[in-house]
Motif scaffolding. Structure first.
Motif, mmCIF file in Angstrom:
data_model
loop_
_atom_site.group_PDB
_atom_site.id
_atom_site.type_symbol
_atom_site.label_atom_id
_atom_site.label_comp_id
_atom_site.label_asym_id
_atom_site.label_seq_id
_atom_site.Cartn_x
_atom_site.Cartn_y
_atom_site.Cartn_z
ATOM 1 N N ILE A 84 0.873 -1.155 -0.079
ATOM 2 C CA ILE A 84 0.361 0.284 -0.127
ATOM 3 C C ILE A 84 1.115 1.064 -0.139
ATOM 4 O O ILE A 84 1.124 1.905 -0.747
ATOM 5 C CB ILE A 84 -1.331 -0.066 1.705
ATOM 6 C CG1 ILE A 84 -2.232 -1.086 1.284
ATOM 7 C CG2 ILE A 84 -1.922 1.360 1.213
ATOM 8 C CD1 ILE A 84 -2.372 -1.831 2.567
ATOM 9 N N LEU A 85 1.676 1.122 0.908
ATOM 10 C CA LEU A 85 2.535 2.571 1.028
ATOM 11 C C LEU A 85 3.291 3.151 -0.603
ATOM 12 O O LEU A 85 3.504 3.767 0.022
ATOM 13 C CB LEU A 85 3.603 2.506 2.368
ATOM 14 C CG LEU A 85 2.952 2.224 3.450
ATOM 15 C CD1 LEU A 85 4.579 2.180 4.684
ATOM 16 C CD2 LEU A 85 3.099 4.215 3.719
ATOM 17 N N ILE A 86 3.925 1.541 -0.838
ATOM 18 C CA ILE A 86 4.770 2.355 -2.127
ATOM 19 C C ILE A 86 3.941 2.032 -3.375
ATOM 20 O O ILE A 86 4.092 2.649 -4.185
ATOM 21 C CB ILE A 86 5.628 0.242 -2.810
ATOM 22 C CG1 ILE A 86 6.708 0.045 -1.286
ATOM 23 C CG2 ILE A 86 5.884 0.397 -4.175
ATOM 24 C CD1 ILE A 86 7.063 -1.509 -1.545
ATOM 25 N N LEU A 87 2.734 1.894 -3.598
ATOM 26 C CA LEU A 87 1.821 2.724 -4.334
ATOM 27 C C LEU A 87 1.005 3.501 -3.807
ATOM 28 O O LEU A 87 0.059 4.493 -4.780
ATOM 29 C CB LEU A 87 0.047 0.954 -4.449
ATOM 30 C CG LEU A 87 0.749 -0.311 -5.035
ATOM 31 C CD1 LEU A 87 -0.147 -1.863 -5.104
ATOM 32 C CD2 LEU A 87 1.252 0.345 -6.988
ATOM 33 N N MET A 88 1.477 3.865 -2.801
ATOM 34 C CA MET A 88 0.428 5.402 -2.489
ATOM 35 C C MET A 88 1.406 6.689 -3.438
ATOM 36 O O MET A 88 -0.388 7.121 -4.075
ATOM 37 C CB MET A 88 0.817 5.540 -0.594
ATOM 38 C CG MET A 88 0.205 6.880 -0.138
ATOM 39 S SD MET A 88 0.398 7.399 1.149
ATOM 40 C CE MET A 88 2.184 7.177 1.193
ATOM 41 N N PRO A 89 1.661 7.090 -3.798
ATOM 42 C CA PRO A 89 1.816 7.785 -4.702
ATOM 43 C C PRO A 89 2.333 7.945 -6.117
ATOM 44 O O PRO A 89 1.152 8.925 -6.628
ATOM 45 C CB PRO A 89 4.124 8.259 -4.414
ATOM 46 C CG PRO A 89 4.603 6.838 -3.840
ATOM 47 C CD PRO A 89 2.948 5.972 -3.060
ATOM 48 N N PHE A 90 2.145 6.543 -6.428
ATOM 49 C CA PHE A 90 1.390 6.277 -8.352
ATOM 50 C C PHE A 90 0.218 6.474 -7.473
ATOM 51 O O PHE A 90 -0.744 6.975 -9.090
ATOM 52 C CB PHE A 90 1.721 5.102 -8.115
ATOM 53 C CG PHE A 90 3.007 4.662 -8.430
ATOM 54 C CD1 PHE A 90 3.692 4.882 -9.869
ATOM 55 C CD2 PHE A 90 3.819 3.772 -7.567
ATOM 56 C CE1 PHE A 90 5.028 4.814 -9.445
ATOM 57 C CE2 PHE A 90 5.370 3.735 -7.917
ATOM 58 C CZ PHE A 90 6.178 4.301 -8.789
ATOM 59 N N GLY A 91 -0.802 6.079 -7.147
ATOM 60 C CA GLY A 91 -1.543 6.167 -6.839
ATOM 61 C C GLY A 91 -2.476 7.944 -6.412
ATOM 62 O O GLY A 91 -4.273 8.222 -7.881
ATOM 63 N N VAL A 92 -1.829 8.593 -6.114
ATOM 64 C CA VAL A 92 -1.605 10.064 -5.459
ATOM 65 C C VAL A 92 -1.910 10.841 -6.650
ATOM 66 O O VAL A 92 -2.528 11.943 -7.247
ATOM 67 C CB VAL A 92 -1.030 10.982 -4.559
ATOM 68 C CG1 VAL A 92 -0.478 12.380 -4.398
ATOM 69 C CG2 VAL A 92 -0.808 10.336 -2.767
ATOM 70 N N LEU A 93 -1.026 10.334 -8.017
ATOM 71 C CA LEU A 93 -0.953 10.939 -9.230
ATOM 72 C C LEU A 93 -2.424 10.827 -9.899
ATOM 73 O O LEU A 93 -2.670 11.781 -10.741
ATOM 74 C CB LEU A 93 0.158 10.497 -10.498
ATOM 75 C CG LEU A 93 1.602 10.235 -9.876
ATOM 76 C CD1 LEU A 93 2.542 9.354 -10.315
ATOM 77 C CD2 LEU A 93 1.668 11.551 -10.027
ATOM 78 N N PHE A 94 -3.340 9.900 -9.719
ATOM 79 C CA PHE A 94 -4.838 9.773 -10.154
ATOM 80 C C PHE A 94 -6.015 10.259 -9.580
ATOM 81 O O PHE A 94 -7.225 10.851 -9.585
ATOM 82 C CB PHE A 94 -5.036 8.651 -10.837
ATOM 83 C CG PHE A 94 -4.189 7.748 -11.491
ATOM 84 C CD1 PHE A 94 -4.093 7.460 -13.220
ATOM 85 C CD2 PHE A 94 -2.747 6.688 -10.779
ATOM 86 C CE1 PHE A 94 -2.976 6.679 -13.716
ATOM 87 C CE2 PHE A 94 -2.176 6.040 -11.551
ATOM 88 C CZ PHE A 94 -2.335 6.119 -12.794
ATOM 89 N N ILE A 95 -5.253 10.814 -8.309
ATOM 90 C CA ILE A 95 -6.567 11.617 -6.895
ATOM 91 C C ILE A 95 -6.528 12.971 -8.146
ATOM 92 O O ILE A 95 -5.986 14.144 -8.187
ATOM 93 C CB ILE A 95 -6.137 11.597 -6.432
ATOM 94 C CG1 ILE A 95 -6.088 9.976 -5.824
ATOM 95 C CG2 ILE A 95 -7.490 12.930 -4.987
ATOM 96 C CD1 ILE A 95 -6.053 10.326 -3.947
#
Length: 308
Positions: free
Chosen positions: A295-306
């Motif tokens: 979850i932590l590793i994916l967090m910055p990638f997920g923020v890009l789509f918000i």
């Protein structure tokens, strides 16, 4: 398994973390760095990028040298993931330089435990913190860390004046430069940044999502960290307590920050990376730690789509 991969600090682990942080830094600064190209601006941003990479290595060095964590790559991974989750942080050049200088100061303060060149180390720490405050005013609060270090490691009366002497030296030197360049004295009002308690920016999902995850992780990890402090030896416990106090100062800087855009959290991320790393090093529930790390590793990638 990711937890097993990052459980050891090897060149390949560090290289991947560097690539991760470098990728997000270049992405955040691409237009300003390359499309609006100017030679002086290019080297300025390059210097900031190198400063951020240096901070990464310095964090790893301080933690390993002083046994603040086990010899894993979690701390550098966590610091990179936290920073990468806030593009505004990666665009704030002054705050990155200030945080790097604070890390240099923290290194000197923790090394006081050796009782070698104590006064020189206190002076150096005060010097780095005062220089950091020229880039970001509220980082001056980290002078409290220097005084806590004195209380813990060398509470002699004459040592209490050394951080003050460091501050005077920085002011005299900077004031002299300012006087030569601008023909006027450097006043407190020139560097002071008014505090701001407006947290409305944090209501944006782009900020609220990573902040919520990080705060939940902080509370969870602190429970384990307190137990680690209780079990730690007499020589290690003061250093672990110092990291805890650094976390409190990092939170204070974030609360007082004049601009709430996420960049102010970098001072909070420095000690938090060490604290959370201890949880990943010692936590027993491997499956939960694996899910949490993903979850932590994916967090910055997920923020890009918000969307803002």
């Amino acid at each position: 398994m990711l937890t097993s991969f990052f459980a050891k600090s090897k060149p390949i682990n560090i290289a991947l973390v560097i690539l991760l942080l470098a990728g997000f830094f270049i992405s955040a600064n691409f237009q300003n760095w390359f499309l609006d190209f100017e030679i002086l601006k290019f080297f300025k941003i390059l210097g900031v990028f190198l400063s951020l990479m240096f901070a990464l290595f310095l964090l790893n060095f301080v933690a390993k040298k002083n046994d603040l964590t086990q010899r894993s790559a979690y701390k550098v991974l966590l610091f990179s993931v936290f920073c990468a989750s806030f593009s505004s942080l990666l665009k704030d050049y002054n705050i990155i330089i200030s945080a790097t200088l604070i890390l240099l100061a923290l290194r000197r303060i923790i090394s006081l435990k050796s009782q070698i060149s104590v006064q020189k180390k206190i002076f150096d720490a005060g010097l780095w913190i005062c220089i950091a405050s020229l880039f970001y005013f509220w980082s001056i609060l980290f002078l409290l860390i220097a005084f806590v270090g004195i209380v813990i490691y060398s509470p002699r009366p004459k040592n209490w004046l050394i951080p003050v002497i460091s501050a005077v030296c920085v002011y005299i030197i900077y004031c002299s430069i300012h006087l030569l360049v601008k023909d006027q004295f450097y006043l407190f009002s020139d560097c002071y940044q008014a505090y701001n308690f407006n947290f409305s920016n944090y209501q944006s999902f782009k900020f609220l999502t990573p902040i919520s995850i990080i705060l939940a992780l902080t509370v969870w990890s602190l429970v384990y960290y307190f137990s680690i402090i209780q079990k730690a030896g007499v020589s290690l416990r003061p250093s672990l307590n110092l990291i805890l106090f650094t976390l409190i100062i990092g939170i204070s800087v974030g609360i007082l920050a004049p601009s709430k855009n996420g960049s102010e959290l970098i001072f909070f991320f420095i000690p938090l990376s060490i604290i959370v790393s201890n949880y990943f090093d010692t936590g027993r529930d491997k499956i939960f730690r694996e899910i949490l790390l993903i979850i932590l590793i994916l967090m910055p990638f997920g923020v890009l789509f918000i969307q803002d």
